[in-house]
Design a protein around this motif. Structure first.
Motif, mmCIF file in Angstrom:
data_model
loop_
_atom_site.group_PDB
_atom_site.id
_atom_site.type_symbol
_atom_site.label_atom_id
_atom_site.label_comp_id
_atom_site.label_asym_id
_atom_site.label_seq_id
_atom_site.Cartn_x
_atom_site.Cartn_y
_atom_site.Cartn_z
ATOM 1 N N VAL A 701 -58.969 -17.837 -21.814
ATOM 2 C CA VAL A 701 -57.505 -17.789 -21.902
ATOM 3 C C VAL A 701 -56.973 -19.146 -22.367
ATOM 4 O O VAL A 701 -56.116 -19.241 -23.246
ATOM 5 C CB VAL A 701 -56.884 -17.404 -20.531
ATOM 6 N N ARG A 702 -57.527 -20.215 -21.753
ATOM 7 C CA ARG A 702 -57.045 -21.572 -22.078
ATOM 8 C C ARG A 702 -57.291 -21.921 -23.556
ATOM 9 O O ARG A 702 -56.418 -22.476 -24.224
ATOM 10 C CB ARG A 702 -57.753 -22.581 -21.155
ATOM 11 N N THR A 703 -58.482 -21.576 -24.059
ATOM 12 C CA THR A 703 -58.810 -21.986 -25.435
ATOM 13 C C THR A 703 -58.277 -21.017 -26.483
ATOM 14 O O THR A 703 -57.819 -21.430 -27.548
ATOM 15 C CB THR A 703 -60.339 -22.127 -25.609
ATOM 16 N N GLN A 704 -58.279 -19.713 -26.163
ATOM 17 C CA GLN A 704 -57.944 -18.726 -27.187
ATOM 18 C C GLN A 704 -56.483 -18.265 -27.171
ATOM 19 O O GLN A 704 -55.997 -17.700 -28.149
ATOM 20 C CB GLN A 704 -58.860 -17.500 -27.055
ATOM 21 N N MET A 705 -55.784 -18.485 -26.069
ATOM 22 C CA MET A 705 -54.419 -17.963 -25.979
ATOM 23 C C MET A 705 -53.352 -19.052 -25.826
ATOM 24 O O MET A 705 -52.283 -18.967 -26.418
ATOM 25 C CB MET A 705 -54.308 -16.972 -24.796
ATOM 26 N N VAL A 706 -53.651 -20.064 -25.014
ATOM 27 C CA VAL A 706 -52.610 -21.034 -24.657
ATOM 28 C C VAL A 706 -52.072 -21.818 -25.857
ATOM 29 O O VAL A 706 -50.849 -21.885 -26.044
ATOM 30 C CB VAL A 706 -53.111 -21.986 -23.544
ATOM 31 N N PRO A 707 -52.928 -22.428 -26.703
ATOM 32 C CA PRO A 707 -52.370 -23.278 -27.770
ATOM 33 C C PRO A 707 -51.376 -22.549 -28.675
ATOM 34 O O PRO A 707 -50.271 -23.037 -28.933
ATOM 35 C CB PRO A 707 -53.623 -23.718 -28.554
ATOM 36 N N GLN A 708 -51.784 -21.325 -29.142
ATOM 37 C CA GLN A 708 -50.885 -20.579 -30.030
ATOM 38 C C GLN A 708 -49.576 -20.211 -29.325
ATOM 39 O O GLN A 708 -48.505 -20.244 -29.914
ATOM 40 C CB GLN A 708 -51.550 -19.283 -30.536
ATOM 41 N N LEU A 709 -49.701 -19.839 -28.035
ATOM 42 C CA LEU A 709 -48.508 -19.432 -27.289
ATOM 43 C C LEU A 709 -47.525 -20.598 -27.190
ATOM 44 O O LEU A 709 -46.328 -20.434 -27.457
ATOM 45 C CB LEU A 709 -48.895 -18.951 -25.878
ATOM 46 N N LEU A 710 -48.029 -21.776 -26.780
ATOM 47 C CA LEU A 710 -47.135 -22.926 -26.620
ATOM 48 C C LEU A 710 -46.494 -23.307 -27.953
ATOM 49 O O LEU A 710 -45.312 -23.624 -28.014
ATOM 50 C CB LEU A 710 -47.893 -24.124 -26.029
ATOM 51 N N ASP A 711 -47.282 -23.234 -29.027
ATOM 52 C CA ASP A 711 -46.729 -23.543 -30.363
ATOM 53 C C ASP A 711 -45.565 -22.609 -30.701
ATOM 54 O O ASP A 711 -44.551 -23.029 -31.260
ATOM 55 C CB ASP A 711 -47.815 -23.398 -31.455
ATOM 56 N N SER A 712 -45.732 -21.327 -30.381
ATOM 57 C CA SER A 712 -44.714 -20.333 -30.758
ATOM 58 C C SER A 712 -43.488 -20.391 -29.855
ATOM 59 O O SER A 712 -42.372 -20.126 -30.306
ATOM 60 C CB SER A 712 -45.301 -18.914 -30.681
ATOM 61 N N VAL A 713 -43.702 -20.718 -28.591
ATOM 62 C CA VAL A 713 -42.659 -20.502 -27.585
ATOM 63 C C VAL A 713 -41.843 -21.759 -27.262
ATOM 64 O O VAL A 713 -40.615 -21.707 -27.158
ATOM 65 C CB VAL A 713 -43.305 -19.938 -26.300
ATOM 66 N N LEU A 714 -42.511 -22.917 -27.114
ATOM 67 C CA LEU A 714 -41.827 -24.076 -26.546
ATOM 68 C C LEU A 714 -40.756 -24.671 -27.474
ATOM 69 O O LEU A 714 -39.619 -24.883 -27.056
ATOM 70 C CB LEU A 714 -42.839 -25.157 -26.157
ATOM 71 N N VAL A 715 -41.140 -24.962 -28.709
ATOM 72 C CA VAL A 715 -40.170 -25.573 -29.626
ATOM 73 C C VAL A 715 -38.998 -24.626 -29.841
ATOM 74 O O VAL A 715 -37.829 -25.037 -29.887
ATOM 75 C CB VAL A 715 -40.851 -25.934 -30.971
ATOM 76 N N ASP A 716 -39.310 -23.345 -29.941
ATOM 77 C CA ASP A 716 -38.280 -22.316 -30.104
ATOM 78 C C ASP A 716 -37.277 -22.369 -28.944
ATOM 79 O O ASP A 716 -36.067 -22.337 -29.143
ATOM 80 C CB ASP A 716 -38.960 -20.950 -30.172
ATOM 81 N N TYR A 717 -37.796 -22.483 -27.707
ATOM 82 C CA TYR A 717 -36.938 -22.557 -26.513
ATOM 83 C C TYR A 717 -36.053 -23.799 -26.591
ATOM 84 O O TYR A 717 -34.853 -23.746 -26.343
ATOM 85 C CB TYR A 717 -37.825 -22.611 -25.260
ATOM 86 N N ASN A 718 -36.666 -24.926 -26.968
ATOM 87 C CA ASN A 718 -35.965 -26.205 -26.966
ATOM 88 C C ASN A 718 -34.813 -26.208 -27.983
ATOM 89 O O ASN A 718 -33.713 -26.683 -27.698
ATOM 90 C CB ASN A 718 -36.970 -27.323 -27.287
#
Length: 1009
Positions: A701-718
């Motif tokens: 989960v950490r290697t295959q899911m987290v990086p892409q998710l944070l890239d898509s979600v965090l900047v968008d939220y900010n």
């Protein structure tokens, strides 16, 4: 109530005398009593408030004075009785949460010591008075005394005889005297093993009252017809009679069972049967509690006999040979004395059965069959109690239970008793006794029941009639998973019938079909994926193959339930290859729709503006969430298939939302199209959160899911405007951190950078805007502190101070969830700092923040609006005192000073500084406290900071003594309440697990069925 201790003594005396004189003035004649009744009621309450402050230490002669005043006038005597009643209630009934524990003890001791002269006065009035209102007031006062006065006053005087005489000879006092006799009948005396003189008096009282009742209400009177026409006094009498019988039998049943004349046992119980039949829920609840206690006792006596004795006895009873003579000492069992009563009780319980939670198709007040939406908690609780009673009754005589139910069902089929209500209550009762019969009996019984009900469905005309029977079939089959698992063909027939009901358009039927299907799927999941005898394939294959046809008439929400149900079956397939194939086939329809949309969107991104497309994407995501919730970690191939497209969809919908906001302003976030787009984003996050919560391979989960998710979600939220930021982003981050723990440490800075200040800026203007963001924001901070604490320490000073300020601000919040999260985080944070950091870091933290945290804790402790947080507030305060000077003599956690140079002389110990600081703080805040009180309290905080229960009690008594907390203090007692509830729940589960059928099938693991 709040400032009495601030007044000079002569003013207290003046107010006290004024109130007493005013009360005497308003009650010195019948005319004054009538004229000033409302004012007098208020004055009496004021006097009680004064007494709580003054009596006994400043007003030791109060009881003498009130008794002397009684001899001056009958009306003054009547009002004084009311004052004594109010005082008794205040001291013995309501004191726990209104006064300190010491004060409560003192008042109870004084009241008991002074009681002799109060009791003497009551007896004089009852023996000689003729004025009805005075007699009634005295009886009402005596009623309040009955549950705490020493037994001698009741049994060694003529009190019982006086009350009984009033009951027999004065109909106008019948209700109040019966209430007094009820209280006396509920007192514990000599116990079941020995008959003492008190017991003899009780038995005499009971038999004479019961005999006189038979002259008032004939035993064969049908109260169902007479009760509704009765006047309110007669109705009250029926209710009091129920309480009298239940109270007396509940406490002293063995005394009556052992009387030579059995009528006092059977007649009293038949009165209770008649009363239980009345159409009045409150009266039924009174009798129900007693019936449950009785049948439980009878069952436990039966269980206490060795199994061999029981079987021998049964053989003898059924003509299979004489029972062992050694057993005759135990025979007949107590239950045999009640055979006729219990048989009647079974009918009552069946006819009184209320709707279980699982039933969604109901008859409304207009007599229409509709879908039920609101759960009535009162009905849910009542159902649980009736169900438990019926389970015990089934164990006590399974043959009689089966016979009654079968005969009642036959009368539904032949039409002689057919009605929606009768059919419903019977079927609810049948469903409620699952697992109370042995398997063979259950099989025979159920085959008859289902066959008759299926026949009834075919026989009945009209959609409403069919809907009632269909709902009952679904309820019953959902309650008997043991039977379904043991009879595959029947299980398959039932599920196919549910699939038929999924096409039924009558309100509520489809919902119930889906709910029953998911219940059966959960409980029988392995049976659907195994190859059953005489079948060519597992049933799951057929279900998935026909999934489109089965669900074509269902609403999207019902389809989601269907997918979740199938998910339980897929998860039960142990062969990984087969499981992945089933998963792929199960998700084929939503996947095909998803692929088509992605394909079209690649060519023409504008289709994402289409309202229908938006709705379809939202539903596809919801279907995935539902399936993932039941399939769990095995959902990995499916989420992997969608993941990249899903995150691109997240980015695309987000872009559309931003454009709409830029074009139309923040009002755009309220428009239907934008709300639909936000639903897509939320469901994508929910799917990720659901999968992560169930995941087992955390590294993947950490290697295959987290990086892409944070890239898509965090900047968008900010970068979004506040109104377009989704609280679900914060929730998903919390879920990731909570599940992955230390694996997320290196990601915390980027999470904080993108969500912290922009969210804080949304919620720090007031206490009301963005409520969901508030809760999730503090939950995220808590998760970081609990699971990635080292990452918190790496924040720069400005951000770290923001975290502390935020959590202290949350502790003062008027939203309970925010307040709880803030307090808990503060407690967890100081514990982490004290125990998981080096001395230098710890000293620096406490030097900067200790006093700020302490002041804020005292602020919320003394604030009435924050009583709900008392448990955590007291834990936090105790921890702070313990870190400075542990009462067990161990090394303090805080080594450096907790004060700034301008706050104390260099070299001042933390212990000395903290004691002085808190004393000054309290003196400035509460001018009514004396220095002695403050010093004693502060010393107690130091002395008890290693014993939470005593520390909490000291703190609570102090708060109550401030008189700032007059009113409802229940939340200060939350810890005790939670402990009692937890212990009671565990004991209750233990008790229920020992009786077949008391735990519902849905409460058992599949293996336990």
């Amino acid at each position: 109530m709040t400032r009495w201790k601030v007044l000079p003594r002569e003013q207290c005396q003046g107010i006290r005398n004024f109130v007493v004189q005013y009360i005497l003035q308003c009650s010195n004649s019948e005319e004054a009593l009538k004229t000033h009744r409302t004012l007098l009621n208020k004055l009496n309450l004021v006097l009680i408030s004064v007494l709580k402050q003054e009596w006994p230490h400043n007003w030791p002669t109060f009881i003498n004075e009130i008794i002397s005043a009684c001899h001056s006038s009958l009306t003054i005597c009547e009002n004084n009785m009311i004052i004594l009643r109010l005082l008794s209630e205040e001291v013995f009934d309501y004191s726990a949460e209104q006064m300190t524990s010491t004060k409560t003890r003192s008042l109870k001791t004084t009241m008991c010591a002074e009681f002799a002269q109060i009791f003497k006065l009551c007896q004089e009035i009852l023996n000689s008075a003729t004025q009805p209102t005075l007699i009634k007031a005295t009886l009402e006062t005596l009623l309040r005394f009955c549950n705490w006065i020493p037994l001698g006053y009741i049994f060694e005087t003529s009190l019982i005889e006086t009350l009984r005489t009033r009951f027999l000879e004065a109909p106008e006092f019948r209700n109040i005297t019966l209430q007094c006799l009820t209280e006396i009948g509920g007192l514990q005396t000599g116990g079941p093993d020995r008959l003492n003189t008190y017991d003899e008096q009780l038995v005499k009282m009971f038999t004479e009252v019961l005999t006189s009742i038979s002259n008032i209400i004939p035993l064969d009177m049908d109260l169902r017809t007479t009760y509704p026409q009765s006047n309110s006094r007669d109705q009250e009498f029926i209710q009091n009679l129920a309480l009298f019988l239940c109270n007396f039998y509940g406490m002293h049943l063995p005394l009556i069972e052992n009387l030579p004349n059995r009528d006092f046992l059977t007649h009293g119980h038949f009165y209770l049967i008649r009363i239980s039949q009345i159409d009045d829920r409150e009266i039924f609840k009174i009798t129900l509690d007693y019936w449950l206690k009785l049948v439980q006792e009878l069952y436990e006596e039966m269980q206490s006999l060795p199994i061999s004795d029981m079987s021998t006895m049964s053989l003898g009873l059924m003509g299979g040979g004489a029972p062992n003579p050694a057993l005759l000492t135990n025979f007949p069992l107590r239950k045999h004395k009640y055979n006729e009563v219990l048989s009647n009780l079974r009918i009552v319980m069946i006819e009184k059965m209320v709707r279980p939670e699982e039933v969604l198709v109901v008859e409304n007040d207009e007599g229409e069959i509709v879908r039920e939406f609101v759960k009535e908690t009162d009905t849910v609780q009542l159902y649980k109690t009736i169900r438990e009673c019926l389970v015990y009754l089934t164990h006590l005589d399974v043959v009689d239970t089966e016979q009654i139910m079968t005969e009642k069902l036959a009368r539904q089929v032949d039409g002689s008793e057919w009605s929606w209500h009768n059919c419903n209550v019977l079927c609810w009762a049948i469903g409620s006794i699952s697992l109370a019969m042995n398997e063979e009996t259950e099989k025979r019984f159920l085959v008859t029941v289902i066959k008759d009900l299926l026949g009834l469905t075919e026989m009945k005309r009209g959609k409403d009639n069919k809907a009632v029977v269909a709902s009952n079939i679904m309820y019953i089959v959902g309650q008997y998973p043991r039977f379904l698992k043991a009879h595959w063909k029947f299980l398959k027939t039932v599920v196919n019938k549910l699939f038929e009901f999924m096409h039924e358009s009558h309100e509520g039927v489809q919902d119930m079909a889906c709910d029953t299907f998911i219940k059966i799927a959960k409980q029988c999941r392995r049976h659907f994926v195994a190859l059953q005898p005489s079948e060519s394939e597992p049933f799951i294959e057929e279900i998935i193959r026909n999934l489109g046809k089965i669900t074509c008439d269902l609403t999207p929400q019902q389809v989601h339930t269907f997918y979740e149900a199938c998910g339980y079956m897929v998860a039960a397939q142990g062969n990984r290859n087969q499981q992945e194939r089933l998963l792929s086939e199960l998700m084929a329809i939503p996947n095909a729709a998803w692929d088509e949309i992605i394909k079209q969107a690649t060519v023409n991104p504008g289709i994402l503006q289409d309202a229908d497309t938006i709705k379809i994407i939202g539903n596809i995501m919801k279907t995935n969430v539902s399936a993932c919730s039941s399939i769990g970690p095995y959902f990995f191939p499916q989420i992997g298939r969608l993941y990249n497209d899903m995150l691109q969809m997240y980015a695309a919908t987000s872009q559309l939302i931003s454009e709409a906001v830029a074009r139309e302003g923040e009002i755009a976030t309220k428009m239907p199209r934008v709300r639909g787009l936000r639903t897509i984003k939320k469901e994508i996050l929910k799917l990720v959160e659901t999968f992560v919560d169930k995941a087992e391979d955390l590294q993947a989960v950490r290697t295959q899911m987290v990086p892409q998710l944070l890239d898509s979600v965090l900047v968008d939220y900010n970068r979004n405007v506040p109104g377009a930021r989704d609280a679900e982003v914060l929730k998903t981050m919390s879920a990731m951190i909570s599940k992955l723990g230390g694996l997320m440490e290196d990601q915390v800075p980027v999470i904080m950078e993108n969500v912290f200040e922009c969210t804080l800026d949304m919620i720090n203007k007031d206490f009301s805007e963005f409520p969901e963001h508030r809760v999730e924001f503090f939950n995220l901070l808590r998760a970081i502190n609990l699971h990635c604490f080292p990452a918190l320490l790496k924040l720069d000073n400005r951000q770290f101070k923001f975290v502390i300020d935020s959590c202290l601000w949350a502790s003062k919040h008027d939203n309970r969830d925010v307040e709880t999260a803030g307090l808990n985080m503060c407690l967890e944070l100081i514990t982490n700092i004290a125990e998981k950091t080096d001395v230098q870091t710890s000293n620096a933290f406490f030097n900067q923040f200790f006093i700020t945290i302490l002041q804020d804790v005292f602020f919320v402790l003394a604030d009435q609006d924050h009583k709900a947080g008392f448990k955590t507030q007291s834990q936090l305060l105790m921890r702070l005192f313990n870190f400075v000077h542990p009462s067990d003599g161990t090394q303090p956690k805080i080594q450096g000073p907790i004060y700034q140079p301008d706050q104390a002389q260099p070299g001042t110990s933390n212990r000395e500084f903290l004691g002085n600081f808190v004393s000054t703080l309290l003196q400035n805040a509460f001018g009514n406290l004396t220095p002695v009180q403050i010093t004693a309290f502060v010393e107690a905080l130091f002395a008890l900071n290693n014993q939470y229960d005593k520390f909490r009690l000291t703190l609570r008594d102090f708060l109550i003594s401030l008189r700032e907390f007059a009113g409802d203090n229940a939340e200060l007692y939350l810890v005790e309440k939670e402990e009692r509830e937890r212990d009671a729940k565990a004991a209750e589960h233990e008790r229920r697990s020992k009786v077949g059928g008391l735990l519902k099938p849905s409460e058992l693991e599949e293996e336990e069925l």
